[in-house]
Motif scaffolding. Sequence first.
Motif, PDB file in Angstrom:
ATOM      1  N   THR A  19      29.553  70.171 -71.860  1.00  0.00           N
ATOM      2  CA  THR A  19      29.196  68.563 -71.539  1.00  0.00           C
ATOM      3  C   THR A  19      27.418  69.550 -71.227  1.00  0.00           C
ATOM      4  O   THR A  19      26.192  68.665 -71.321  1.00  0.00           O
ATOM      5  CB  THR A  19      29.242  67.838 -69.986  1.00  0.00           C
ATOM      6  OG1 THR A  19      30.907  67.762 -70.028  1.00  0.00           O
ATOM      7  CG2 THR A  19      28.665  66.991 -69.104  1.00  0.00           C
ATOM      8  N   TYR A  50      24.154  68.247 -73.006  1.00  0.00           N
ATOM      9  CA  TYR A  50      22.994  67.461 -72.619  1.00  0.00           C
ATOM     10  C   TYR A  50      22.228  68.383 -72.824  1.00  0.00           C
ATOM     11  O   TYR A  50      20.944  68.126 -72.394  1.00  0.00           O
ATOM     12  CB  TYR A  50      23.738  66.694 -71.074  1.00  0.00           C
ATOM     13  CG  TYR A  50      23.830  65.530 -71.398  1.00  0.00           C
ATOM     14  CD1 TYR A  50      23.528  64.419 -71.649  1.00  0.00           C
ATOM     15  CD2 TYR A  50      25.506  65.507 -71.222  1.00  0.00           C
ATOM     16  CE1 TYR A  50      23.886  62.946 -71.632  1.00  0.00           C
ATOM     17  CE2 TYR A  50      26.237  64.411 -70.887  1.00  0.00           C
ATOM     18  CZ  TYR A  50      25.208  63.250 -71.360  1.00  0.00           C
ATOM     19  OH  TYR A  50      26.347  61.546 -70.989  1.00  0.00           O
ATOM     20  N   LEU A  93      18.298  66.725 -74.263  1.00  0.00           N
ATOM     21  CA  LEU A  93      17.578  66.769 -73.594  1.00  0.00           C
ATOM     22  C   LEU A  93      15.918  67.250 -73.473  1.00  0.00           C
ATOM     23  O   LEU A  93      15.161  67.396 -74.191  1.00  0.00           O
ATOM     24  CB  LEU A  93      17.596  67.033 -71.844  1.00  0.00           C
ATOM     25  CG  LEU A  93      18.827  65.846 -71.585  1.00  0.00           C
ATOM     26  CD1 LEU A  93      18.997  66.767 -69.981  1.00  0.00           C
ATOM     27  CD2 LEU A  93      18.217  64.430 -71.166  1.00  0.00           C
TER      28      LEU A  93
END
Length: 223
Positions: A60, A64, A68
Amino acid sequence: MSRSADNYAHLVRKIDGFIRKYYLNRVIKGSIFMAASLFAAFILVAFAEYYGRFNPVVRTFLFYTFILGNLAILTTYIIIPLLSYFKLGQSISHEQASDIIGNHFQPVKDKLLNTLQLKKLSDINPDQRALIDASIDQKIAELRPVPFSSAVHIEDNRKYVKYALLPLCAIVIVFFAAPSILSESTDRLLHYNKRFIKKAPFSFVLINENLSAIQGDDYTLEV
């Protein structure tokens, strides 16, 4: 429109043309940087996940961070300069542009900025406008042959293309040499919150051709 005003408008258009090319150059350079970052980050994350087989928490974080991080680069190096190119966002002023142009064309370094300053002085001193406008016209005549836009060399971005091609070539090589590294790791990263059981380092191959048996009799299974 007076001749003096027309001359100054022509000068401003040349500066605006430089500013647009300046941001176009930033968009192109940003696109190359974005591609290099995207390809390099993908190959690193894919290899890390393939060999590390991380748990959902780490996957995870990787997922991200990848998303990002690339969104931040996209916004900073492409979207913002693109908005400035279309005059939809904040951009450098004529004075800042003049300073950049002056650094490239040393003979006009002070003349261009001084012309802009004289124009502001003319607007707030109507009594001396005729004299100031005459000085502005003289400086603009000296600046007219100077190609402001050539202060930006878009073709110089070619030297940065290699930074995007290297990780891209690595991805292509891995895709053909060991596609499972990309496919398996990508699948696990996309399903970052799912637990995956590591595949056994062996498999069973059934040898029996006839799988029929009489009820109650022994049956030998060959594998």
